[in-house]
Motif scaffolding. Sequence first.
Motif, PDB file in Angstrom:
ATOM      1  N   ILE A  86      40.645  40.121  36.482  1.00  0.00           N
ATOM      2  CA  ILE A  86      39.575  39.434  36.142  1.00  0.00           C
ATOM      3  C   ILE A  86      40.107  37.913  35.078  1.00  0.00           C
ATOM      4  O   ILE A  86      39.704  36.846  35.367  1.00  0.00           O
ATOM      5  CB  ILE A  86      38.510  39.980  35.023  1.00  0.00           C
ATOM      6  CG1 ILE A  86      37.852  41.161  36.253  1.00  0.00           C
ATOM      7  CG2 ILE A  86      37.414  39.271  34.382  1.00  0.00           C
ATOM      8  CD1 ILE A  86      37.160  42.165  35.492  1.00  0.00           C
ATOM      9  N   ASP A 102      42.010  46.172  36.480  1.00  0.00           N
ATOM     10  CA  ASP A 102      40.754  45.409  36.766  1.00  0.00           C
ATOM     11  C   ASP A 102      40.792  44.240  35.692  1.00  0.00           C
ATOM     12  O   ASP A 102      40.312  43.007  35.823  1.00  0.00           O
ATOM     13  CB  ASP A 102      39.325  46.085  36.708  1.00  0.00           C
ATOM     14  CG  ASP A 102      39.127  46.990  37.611  1.00  0.00           C
ATOM     15  OD1 ASP A 102      39.702  46.740  38.715  1.00  0.00           O
ATOM     16  OD2 ASP A 102      38.585  48.099  37.296  1.00  0.00           O
ATOM     17  N   ARG A 103      41.079  44.502  34.520  1.00  0.00           N
ATOM     18  CA  ARG A 103      41.173  43.258  33.505  1.00  0.00           C
ATOM     19  C   ARG A 103      42.142  42.191  33.737  1.00  0.00           C
ATOM     20  O   ARG A 103      41.777  41.182  33.356  1.00  0.00           O
ATOM     21  CB  ARG A 103      41.652  43.995  31.975  1.00  0.00           C
ATOM     22  CG  ARG A 103      40.467  44.973  31.433  1.00  0.00           C
ATOM     23  CD  ARG A 103      41.008  45.606  30.114  1.00  0.00           C
ATOM     24  NE  ARG A 103      40.892  44.533  28.956  1.00  0.00           N
ATOM     25  CZ  ARG A 103      41.535  44.545  28.039  1.00  0.00           C
ATOM     26  NH1 ARG A 103      42.355  45.574  27.729  1.00  0.00           N
ATOM     27  NH2 ARG A 103      41.484  43.647  26.995  1.00  0.00           N
ATOM     28  N   SER A 123      37.861  36.515  28.272  1.00  0.00           N
ATOM     29  CA  SER A 123      37.856  37.322  29.422  1.00  0.00           C
ATOM     30  C   SER A 123      38.415  38.572  29.114  1.00  0.00           C
ATOM     31  O   SER A 123      37.679  39.622  29.294  1.00  0.00           O
ATOM     32  CB  SER A 123      38.556  36.574  30.609  1.00  0.00           C
ATOM     33  OG  SER A 123      38.495  37.530  31.794  1.00  0.00           O
ATOM     34  N   HIS A 136      35.927  42.534  28.665  1.00  0.00           N
ATOM     35  CA  HIS A 136      36.118  43.444  29.658  1.00  0.00           C
ATOM     36  C   HIS A 136      37.162  44.935  29.074  1.00  0.00           C
ATOM     37  O   HIS A 136      37.922  45.289  29.934  1.00  0.00           O
ATOM     38  CB  HIS A 136      36.696  43.257  30.901  1.00  0.00           C
ATOM     39  CG  HIS A 136      35.840  41.996  31.685  1.00  0.00           C
ATOM     40  ND1 HIS A 136      34.465  42.318  32.156  1.00  0.00           N
ATOM     41  CD2 HIS A 136      35.739  40.684  31.758  1.00  0.00           C
ATOM     42  CE1 HIS A 136      33.965  40.963  32.565  1.00  0.00           C
ATOM     43  NE2 HIS A 136      34.734  40.070  32.234  1.00  0.00           N
ATOM     44  N   GLN A 137      36.931  44.931  27.957  1.00  0.00           N
ATOM     45  CA  GLN A 137      38.041  45.818  27.199  1.00  0.00           C
ATOM     46  C   GLN A 137      37.660  47.360  27.782  1.00  0.00           C
ATOM     47  O   GLN A 137      38.676  48.133  27.497  1.00  0.00           O
ATOM     48  CB  GLN A 137      37.774  45.913  25.970  1.00  0.00           C
ATOM     49  CG  GLN A 137      38.244  44.892  25.035  1.00  0.00           C
ATOM     50  CD  GLN A 137      38.183  44.847  23.631  1.00  0.00           C
ATOM     51  OE1 GLN A 137      38.069  45.651  22.981  1.00  0.00           O
ATOM     52  NE2 GLN A 137      38.299  43.490  22.885  1.00  0.00           N
ATOM     53  N   GLU A 138      36.583  47.685  28.401  1.00  0.00           N
ATOM     54  CA  GLU A 138      36.322  48.943  28.739  1.00  0.00           C
ATOM     55  C   GLU A 138      36.934  49.396  30.093  1.00  0.00           C
ATOM     56  O   GLU A 138      36.990  50.228  30.583  1.00  0.00           O
ATOM     57  CB  GLU A 138      34.754  49.362  28.707  1.00  0.00           C
ATOM     58  CG  GLU A 138      33.954  48.560  29.593  1.00  0.00           C
ATOM     59  CD  GLU A 138      33.935  47.142  29.938  1.00  0.00           C
ATOM     60  OE1 GLU A 138      33.219  46.531  30.982  1.00  0.00           O
ATOM     61  OE2 GLU A 138      34.121  46.667  28.865  1.00  0.00           O
ATOM     62  N   LYS A 139      37.339  48.179  31.009  1.00  0.00           N
ATOM     63  CA  LYS A 139      37.820  48.466  32.093  1.00  0.00           C
ATOM     64  C   LYS A 139      39.153  48.914  32.152  1.00  0.00           C
ATOM     65  O   LYS A 139      39.873  48.591  31.404  1.00  0.00           O
ATOM     66  CB  LYS A 139      37.546  47.131  32.977  1.00  0.00           C
ATOM     67  CG  LYS A 139      36.051  46.682  33.087  1.00  0.00           C
ATOM     68  CD  LYS A 139      35.995  45.426  34.160  1.00  0.00           C
ATOM     69  CE  LYS A 139      34.867  44.752  34.479  1.00  0.00           C
ATOM     70  NZ  LYS A 139      33.721  45.894  34.762  1.00  0.00           N
TER      71      LYS A 139
END
Length: 194
Positions: free
Chosen positions: A85, A81-82, A70, A74-77
């Motif tokens: 999530i 948010d990371r 997970s 989502h490293q760009e978030k």
Amino acid sequence: MPKTTRDRIIQAALSSFAKRGYEGTTLAHIAGAVGIQKPSLYNHFSGKDELYLTVAKKVMEESTEVMMTSANAHQEKAVKDRIYIVLTDITDFIHQKHKGVMYKRFMLFPPASLTEDLKKLGQSGDAKIDQLLMNFFEQGRREGVFNVDSFSVFRAGFYILMDGSFTESFYYQDEDFQERLEGAWIVFWRGVSR
């Protein structure tokens, strides 16, 4: 790909240990669920302790893998948010009927004969999660969003949030649980962010 007999034994054991606990599960019951004779289990496992520990390791490995996958997806978030999530993904994993109950059993009510092994298993899982949390902490500091300077404070807050969410997930239906998770998340985020 067809499951091996060993895989089927592990799956049947997961179901039985989750439903009946360590004491309430017999190897004969597991063998019957798989469709083999009890002596055949010994071709794969030395006994109930080894089988229980194998199932616990599988659940622990899968749970940490869910978190790592997970986080990586989502490293760009932004870090907020990371973290959210990852929290919801691991909570969804724990919410799975047999895996979640098994996790609760071996973490909170370990069989006496396996207490030390399961404690070490929990510590190894925590070490992996700690690395993930350190990555989040460093990202949050780069983004300037945290008001805490201590990683141990951030880590403690996250574990309390995650473990509390796991417990809540066993007691409340989906809608009530989601409301509680959202409330706990707000308190956590306000506590660590600027």
